[in-house]
Enzyme design. Structure first.
Site, PDB file in Angstrom:
ATOM      1  N   ASP A   1       1.901  -2.179  24.888  1.00 48.75           N
ATOM      2  CA  ASP A   1       2.084  -1.847  23.478  1.00 48.75           C
ATOM      3  C   ASP A   1       1.007  -0.858  23.016  1.00 48.75           C
ATOM      4  OD1 ASP A   1       3.534  -2.638  21.001  1.00 48.75           O
ATOM      5  OD2 ASP A   1       1.541  -3.236  20.345  1.00 48.75           O
TER       6      ASP A   1
ATOM      7  N   GLU B   1      -2.893  -4.503  43.635  1.00 46.49           N
ATOM      8  CA  GLU B   1      -3.319  -5.646  44.460  1.00 46.49           C
ATOM      9  C   GLU B   1      -2.177  -6.632  44.685  1.00 46.49           C
ATOM     10  OE1 GLU B   1      -6.710  -7.774  42.946  1.00 46.49           O
ATOM     11  OE2 GLU B   1      -7.621  -5.898  42.265  1.00 46.49           O
TER      12      GLU B   1
HETATM   13  C1  GLC Z   1       4.471  -1.223  18.888  1.00 50.33           C
HETATM   14  C2  GLC Z   1       5.603  -2.202  18.830  1.00 50.33           C
HETATM   15  C3  GLC Z   1       5.883  -2.496  17.400  1.00 50.33           C
HETATM   16  C4  GLC Z   1       4.646  -3.099  16.785  1.00 50.33           C
HETATM   17  C5  GLC Z   1       3.440  -2.206  16.987  1.00 50.33           C
HETATM   18  C6  GLC Z   1       2.162  -2.927  16.702  1.00 50.33           C
HETATM   19  O1  GLC Z   1       4.781  -0.003  18.315  1.00 50.33           O
HETATM   20  O2  GLC Z   1       6.702  -1.691  19.508  1.00 50.33           O
HETATM   21  O3  GLC Z   1       6.976  -3.339  17.238  1.00 50.33           O
HETATM   22  O4  GLC Z   1       4.856  -3.271  15.416  1.00 50.33           O
HETATM   23  O5  GLC Z   1       3.336  -1.774  18.302  1.00 50.33           O
HETATM   24  O6  GLC Z   1       1.889  -3.855  17.700  1.00 50.33           O
END
Ligand code: GLC
Length: 561
Positions: free
Chosen positions: A208, A257
């Site tokens: 993310d 790994e």
């Molecule tokens: C990313 C995710 C989104 C979230 C953001 C903050 O963009 O896809 O859904 O709100 O990160 O974590």
């Protein structure tokens, strides 16, 4: 298919756990629900699923606000449920990719609670980005950065004696404090989290906000006229800073790994995979994330944001293939996910050729044309699934689901809506629970009331209405995926056909040995075009007496070569 590793050509299906299937009847999807529906994915013909977060979380941002990186939220089940899901998926030859959220934690994470309690200058605060405010009394935020969800990216804390204290950074919601990636403890913790899930048998991670972890030294003010998705992202001090690449070199070495630890399951093709969510421009800067010793993939959001026009799509495909190819990486393709308006809806807007906006649509906005949207979406998907590399599908797109574009304000949960004072509708419309049946209170999603209401049209789109029905969206996806696999399109080489009519994308896919495999045409003009002779393998809509109608894609087999 080929002897290339799976992540170079896999089709990966995103499951948003809150909205896929609810086994316990609380109105929210859960892990046992997902496990019970995995056969749908095996039958569809995808290679892997990616699970959005199911970790312990107050759910202020749909689980992207993690309070415990190593446990399942009771809302979704238990660790044992996750183990059962992975085992069942592996039985069905489906790999499992999970989300990791390294840019921030929830404000309910024990680290953040400890940071608040410990006060300024403490090692606990050094895991996050705390700073004194500007101005004589510190009442101004430390810099001008804005939250992605609207409003300032800083929130002021209150000291134990009740007086105003330091500010902390949150690029997203106030309940999502950013971690400080200059702190080695943060590196060690997230690396340990990766190992925790790899040891449980997962096959990879979707990372993310992969481009956000490292911020420019000194946290300088940003030029607020720039937009990370359209301008050179690294010009903004919170995105795409050089230091992020060091993080991914270490992560790549870590996942390597695990290669070969599950050969009983995967034979030689036993790699773990890292895919970054990085809204980075231009394509060359994005490609730096997939150099051989960094991530395996990044999402190619430029393709998703490309207007529905032949010249723009062709340039987008060329740019993407050239930049990834220059570093020896596969390209990825994606049209929908849990953050953007579904492509069946986006492409039904009157100006889909001009605007590539992905912001949510609400009842006060212009309503898209669902028939046109679905027609174009099917053509777009048929184009995407022919392109070399890996492709991502978002849950329900195989049913042709549109967004819910009339969700009333009272049910909205995306923090964007509240933070923007209601001026931005937010992302709930693409997160509506999936219909598994054409009747019942939640259309088969589960025994309870779903956490978001489903729009009336969803009943007709349930799988039971589509399976075995010639021309249905579900059958189109199944066929596209089967033919893609049979012909090895994911590892083919693309060349453009020189003689295509204007506004028609025409491409030829070649095997590694130069054998022609298939030709693909997408008609973006407003009139049918004549098709050359050839066996039609699959078409996204009915052909018109041997001609390809507008907003339609066809795959034809090449023989005799
Ligand atoms: C990313 C995710 C989104 C979230 C953001 C903050 O963009 O896809 O859904 O709100 O990160 O974590």
């Amino acid at each position: 298919m080929s002897n290339q590793p799976w992540w170079r050509h896999a089709v990966i299906y995103q499951v948003y756990p809150r909205s896929w299937a609810d086994a316990d009847g609380d109105g929210v999807g859960d892990l046992p629900g997902i496990t019970s529906r995995l056969e749908h994915l095996a039958d569809l013909g995808v290679d892997a699923l990616w699970l959005s977060p199911f970790y312990v979380s107050p759910q202020n941002d749909g689980g992207y606000d993690v309070a415990d990186f190593r446990d399942v939220d009771p809302l979704f089940g238990t660790l044992a449920d996750l183990d059962a899901l992975v085992a069942r998926a592996h039985d069905l030859r489906l790999r499992v990719v999970v989300d990791v959220v390294p840019n921030h934690t929830s404000s309910e994470h024990p680290w953040f609670r400890a940071a608040l309690a410990a006060g300024p200058g403490s090692p606990e605060r050094a895991r996050y980005v705390f700073r004194p405010g500007r101005g004589d009394d510190g009442s101004e935020p430390p810099n001008n950065w804005q939250s992605k969800f609207d409003g300032p990216a800083w929130t002021r804390t209150t000291d134990p004696d009740g007086s105003p204290g330091e500010w902390y950074l949150h690029l997203f919601d106030g309940s999502q404090p950013d971690l400080d990636w200059t702190n080695p403890e943060v590196h060690a913790e997230l690396e340990s989290v990766l190992r925790f899930w790899l040891d449980r048998g997962v096959d990879g991670f979707r990372i993310d906000v992969a481009h956000g972890l490292v911020k420019a030294d000194g946290l300088p003010d940003a030029d607020l006229s720039l937009d990370e998705t359209r301008d050179r992202s690294s010009l903004l001090p919170m995105w795409d800073q050089p230091g992020v690449h060091d993080v991914y070199r270490r992560w790549r070495a870590l996942v390597e790994e695990y290669r070969g630890t599950q050969t009983a399951l995967w034979g030689e093709d036993d790699d773990r995979m890292l895919c970054g969510e990085a809204w980075v421009q231009p394509a060359e800067a994005l490609a730096a994330y997939v150099r051989p010793d960094e991530l395996h993939q990044t999402f190619n959001f430029s393709f998703l944001m490309t207007p529905w026009r032949a010249d723009a799509l062709r340039a987008s495909v060329d740019d993407a293939l050239a930049s990834a190819g220059a570093v020896g990486a596969p390209q990825t393709w994606v049209l929908s996910n849990h953050d953007v308006v579904r492509h069946a809806t986006r492409l039904g807007r009157s100006d889909a050729t001009q605007v590539a906006e992905v912001e949510g649509i609400g009842p006060r906005d212009e309503q898209p044309d669902p028939v046109l949207g679905l027609r174009r979406a099917r053509a777009a998907t048929a184009l995407m699934l022919a392109l070399p590399g890996s492709a991502y599908l978002y849950q329900g797109e195989e049913l042709g689901l549109p967004d819910h574009t009339r969700l009333p304000d009272e049910v909205l949960q995306d923090p964007t809506f509240a933070r923007s004072g209601g001026t931005r509708h937010g992302r709930d419309g693409c997160r509506v629970p999936v219909p598994w049946a054409s009747d019942g209170p939640s259309l088969g999603f589960g025994p309870g009331e779903p956490w978001l209401p489903q729009p009336p049209g969803y009943a007709d789109l349930a799988p039971g209405r589509q399976r075995g029905v010639e021309g249905s969206t579900l059958e189109l996806y199944r066929r596209l995926l089967r033919v893609r696999r049979e012909l090895g399109l994911g590892t083919a080489t693309l060349t453009w056909l020189p003689d295509a009519p204007p506004d028609v994308l025409a491409l030829r896919l070649l095997d590694a040995d130069g054998t022609r495999v298939a030709e693909v045409r997408t008609n973006l003009s407003d009139a049918p075009v004549t098709l050359p002779a050839g066996e039609v393998l699959v078409a996204s809509g009915d052909l018109d007496d041997g001609r390809l109608p507008s907003d339609t894609t066809v795959w034809t087999r090449l023989t005799g070569s």
